[in-house]
Design a protein around this motif. Structure first.
Motif, PDB file in Angstrom:
ATOM      1  N   MET A  85       2.726 -10.163  -2.724  1.00 16.96           N
ATOM      2  CA  MET A  85       2.833  -8.812  -3.260  1.00 16.96           C
ATOM      3  C   MET A  85       1.758  -7.933  -2.613  1.00 16.96           C
ATOM      4  SD  MET A  85       2.650  -7.648  -7.217  1.00 16.96           S
ATOM      5  CE  MET A  85       3.057  -6.000  -7.604  1.00 16.96           C
ATOM      6  N   PRO A  86       2.107  -6.748  -2.167  1.00 17.52           N
ATOM      7  CA  PRO A  86       1.104  -5.879  -1.550  1.00 17.52           C
ATOM      8  C   PRO A  86       0.007  -5.500  -2.538  1.00 17.52           C
ATOM      9  CG  PRO A  86       3.328  -4.991  -1.258  1.00 17.52           C
ATOM     10  CD  PRO A  86       3.422  -6.150  -2.192  1.00 17.52           C
ATOM     11  N   SER A  87      -1.174  -5.306  -2.001  1.00 15.29           N
ATOM     12  CA  SER A  87      -2.284  -4.919  -2.850  1.00 15.29           C
ATOM     13  C   SER A  87      -2.871  -3.598  -2.369  1.00 15.29           C
ATOM     14  CB  SER A  87      -3.344  -6.011  -2.853  1.00 15.29           C
ATOM     15  OG  SER A  87      -3.727  -6.319  -1.533  1.00 15.29           O
ATOM     16  N   THR A  88      -3.556  -2.901  -3.266  1.00 12.28           N
ATOM     17  CA  THR A  88      -4.122  -1.602  -2.953  1.00 12.28           C
ATOM     18  C   THR A  88      -5.638  -1.707  -2.914  1.00 12.28           C
ATOM     19  OG1 THR A  88      -2.261  -0.534  -4.038  1.00 12.28           O
ATOM     20  CG2 THR A  88      -4.200   0.805  -3.697  1.00 12.28           C
ATOM     21  N   PHE A  89      -6.251  -1.140  -1.865  1.00 10.33           N
ATOM     22  CA  PHE A  89      -7.704  -1.100  -1.717  1.00 10.33           C
ATOM     23  C   PHE A  89      -8.352  -2.476  -1.786  1.00 10.33           C
ATOM     24  CE2 PHE A  89      -6.768   3.135  -3.567  1.00 10.33           C
ATOM     25  CZ  PHE A  89      -7.189   3.910  -2.506  1.00 10.33           C
ATOM     26  N   THR A  90      -7.796  -3.453  -1.098  1.00  6.47           N
ATOM     27  CA  THR A  90      -8.426  -4.760  -1.057  1.00  6.47           C
ATOM     28  C   THR A  90      -8.906  -5.021   0.355  1.00  6.47           C
ATOM     29  OG1 THR A  90      -6.329  -5.853  -0.591  1.00  6.47           O
ATOM     30  CG2 THR A  90      -6.979  -5.723  -2.896  1.00  6.47           C
ATOM     31  N   GLY A  91     -10.073  -5.571   0.466  1.00  9.45           N
ATOM     32  CA  GLY A  91     -10.611  -5.930   1.755  1.00  9.45           C
ATOM     33  C   GLY A  91     -11.367  -4.799   2.429  1.00  9.45           C
ATOM     34  N   ALA A  92     -12.154  -5.195   3.424  1.00  4.52           N
ATOM     35  CA  ALA A  92     -13.036  -4.254   4.107  1.00  4.52           C
ATOM     36  C   ALA A  92     -12.276  -3.186   4.888  1.00  4.52           C
ATOM     37  CB  ALA A  92     -13.973  -5.021   5.041  1.00  4.52           C
ATOM     38  N   VAL A  93     -11.189  -3.553   5.540  1.00  6.55           N
ATOM     39  CA  VAL A  93     -10.442  -2.577   6.336  1.00  6.55           C
ATOM     40  C   VAL A  93      -9.762  -1.559   5.425  1.00  6.55           C
ATOM     41  CG1 VAL A  93      -8.604  -2.239   8.037  1.00  6.55           C
ATOM     42  CG2 VAL A  93     -10.137  -4.194   8.248  1.00  6.55           C
ATOM     43  N   ALA A  94      -9.137  -2.021   4.355  1.00  7.69           N
ATOM     44  CA  ALA A  94      -8.488  -1.105   3.409  1.00  7.69           C
ATOM     45  C   ALA A  94      -9.507  -0.144   2.808  1.00  7.69           C
ATOM     46  CB  ALA A  94      -7.780  -1.890   2.306  1.00  7.69           C
ATOM     47  N   ALA A  95     -10.684  -0.653   2.476  1.00 10.61           N
ATOM     48  CA  ALA A  95     -11.734   0.199   1.916  1.00 10.61           C
ATOM     49  C   ALA A  95     -12.197   1.231   2.936  1.00 10.61           C
ATOM     50  CB  ALA A  95     -12.906  -0.652   1.446  1.00 10.61           C
ATOM     51  N   GLU A  96     -12.307   0.830   4.191  1.00  8.94           N
ATOM     52  CA  GLU A  96     -12.720   1.761   5.240  1.00  8.94           C
ATOM     53  C   GLU A  96     -11.656   2.831   5.481  1.00  8.94           C
ATOM     54  OE1 GLU A  96     -15.170   3.565   8.064  1.00  8.94           O
ATOM     55  OE2 GLU A  96     -15.626   2.102   6.510  1.00  8.94           O
ATOM     56  N   ILE A  97     -10.388   2.444   5.422  1.00 12.44           N
ATOM     57  CA  ILE A  97      -9.300   3.420   5.531  1.00 12.44           C
ATOM     58  C   ILE A  97      -9.443   4.461   4.427  1.00 12.44           C
ATOM     59  CG2 ILE A  97      -6.809   3.752   5.270  1.00 12.44           C
ATOM     60  CD1 ILE A  97      -6.467   0.968   6.612  1.00 12.44           C
ATOM     61  N   ALA A  98      -9.619   3.998   3.206  1.00  5.81           N
ATOM     62  CA  ALA A  98      -9.748   4.910   2.064  1.00  5.81           C
ATOM     63  C   ALA A  98     -10.957   5.822   2.211  1.00  5.81           C
ATOM     64  CB  ALA A  98      -9.836   4.111   0.765  1.00  5.81           C
ATOM     65  N   THR A  99     -12.076   5.276   2.623  1.00  5.64           N
ATOM     66  CA  THR A  99     -13.296   6.068   2.796  1.00  5.64           C
ATOM     67  C   THR A  99     -13.092   7.171   3.819  1.00  5.64           C
ATOM     68  OG1 THR A  99     -14.724   4.225   2.177  1.00  5.64           O
ATOM     69  CG2 THR A  99     -15.722   5.959   3.510  1.00  5.64           C
ATOM     70  N   ARG A 100     -12.508   6.827   4.958  1.00  3.47           N
ATOM     71  CA  ARG A 100     -12.314   7.810   6.025  1.00  3.47           C
ATOM     72  C   ARG A 100     -11.308   8.891   5.632  1.00  3.47           C
ATOM     73  NH1 ARG A 100     -12.703   4.928  11.930  1.00  3.47           N
ATOM     74  NH2 ARG A 100     -14.489   3.583  11.473  1.00  3.47           N
ATOM     75  N   LEU A 101     -10.230   8.498   4.974  1.00  6.41           N
ATOM     76  CA  LEU A 101      -9.232   9.489   4.572  1.00  6.41           C
ATOM     77  C   LEU A 101      -9.766  10.405   3.478  1.00  6.41           C
ATOM     78  CD1 LEU A 101      -5.960   7.372   4.709  1.00  6.41           C
ATOM     79  CD2 LEU A 101      -6.771   9.070   6.362  1.00  6.41           C
ATOM     80  N   ASN A 102     -10.523   9.861   2.546  1.00  7.48           N
ATOM     81  CA  ASN A 102     -11.143  10.696   1.505  1.00  7.48           C
ATOM     82  C   ASN A 102     -12.082  11.720   2.129  1.00  7.48           C
ATOM     83  OD1 ASN A 102     -10.137  10.008  -1.147  1.00  7.48           O
ATOM     84  ND2 ASN A 102     -11.054   7.996  -0.847  1.00  7.48           N
ATOM     85  N   ALA A 103     -12.880  11.292   3.085  1.00  9.36           N
ATOM     86  CA  ALA A 103     -13.847  12.188   3.721  1.00  9.36           C
ATOM     87  C   ALA A 103     -13.163  13.274   4.555  1.00  9.36           C
ATOM     88  CB  ALA A 103     -14.808  11.385   4.596  1.00  9.36           C
ATOM     89  N   ALA A 104     -12.123  12.908   5.284  1.00  9.31           N
ATOM     90  CA  ALA A 104     -11.499  13.840   6.217  1.00  9.31           C
ATOM     91  C   ALA A 104     -10.474  14.769   5.572  1.00  9.31           C
ATOM     92  CB  ALA A 104     -10.828  13.065   7.343  1.00  9.31           C
ATOM     93  N   LEU A 105      -9.753  14.274   4.552  1.00 12.97           N
ATOM     94  CA  LEU A 105      -8.599  15.024   4.051  1.00 12.97           C
ATOM     95  C   LEU A 105      -8.649  15.353   2.561  1.00 12.97           C
ATOM     96  CD1 LEU A 105      -5.958  13.031   6.110  1.00 12.97           C
ATOM     97  CD2 LEU A 105      -6.785  15.348   6.571  1.00 12.97           C
ATOM     98  N   ALA A 106      -9.666  14.915   1.866  1.00  9.94           N
ATOM     99  CA  ALA A 106      -9.833  15.199   0.431  1.00  9.94           C
ATOM    100  C   ALA A 106      -8.510  15.099  -0.326  1.00  9.94           C
ATOM    101  CB  ALA A 106     -10.455  16.580   0.235  1.00  9.94           C
TER     102      ALA A 106
END
Length: 94
Positions: free
Chosen positions: A1-22
């Motif tokens: 089953m897919p998971s949300t915000f798990t692992g270092a890469v997923a967290a980095e994706i979220a961090t970068r998108l939050n910073a760039a696109l609010a």
């Protein structure tokens, strides 16, 4: 089953998108397990993702412009850590 915000890469994706696109909504879904044994599956468990993002920054932008904005925010992750990325980008109210 897919998971949300798990692992270092997923967290980095979220961090970068939050910073760039609010974004007003952001889901980073790790689809890697569904691609086990396929090309690009590197065994790390973090190679294939779906990003569902809603941001005011996308208002008046085409689908291509939205995808380019997401890709720009992720930069080197797309070259070094992410094999496949599905993007569902929208502006609020769409």
């Amino acid at each position: 089953m897919p998971s949300t915000f798990t692992g270092a890469v997923a967290a980095e994706i979220a961090t970068r998108l939050n910073a760039a696109l609010a974004p007003s909504r952001l889901e980073v879904v790790n689809d890697s397990d569904r691609h086990r044994g396929h090309a690009g599956h590197d065994g790390s468990g973090e190679s294939h993702f779906t990003v569902i993002i809603e941001s005011p920054a996308f208002a008046g932008k085409s689908r291509l412009e939205r995808q380019r904005a997401v890709n720009a925010a992720l930069g080197d992750l797309l070259k070094e850590r992410i094999h496949a990325l599905a993007i569902r980008a929208s502006a609020p109210g769409e």
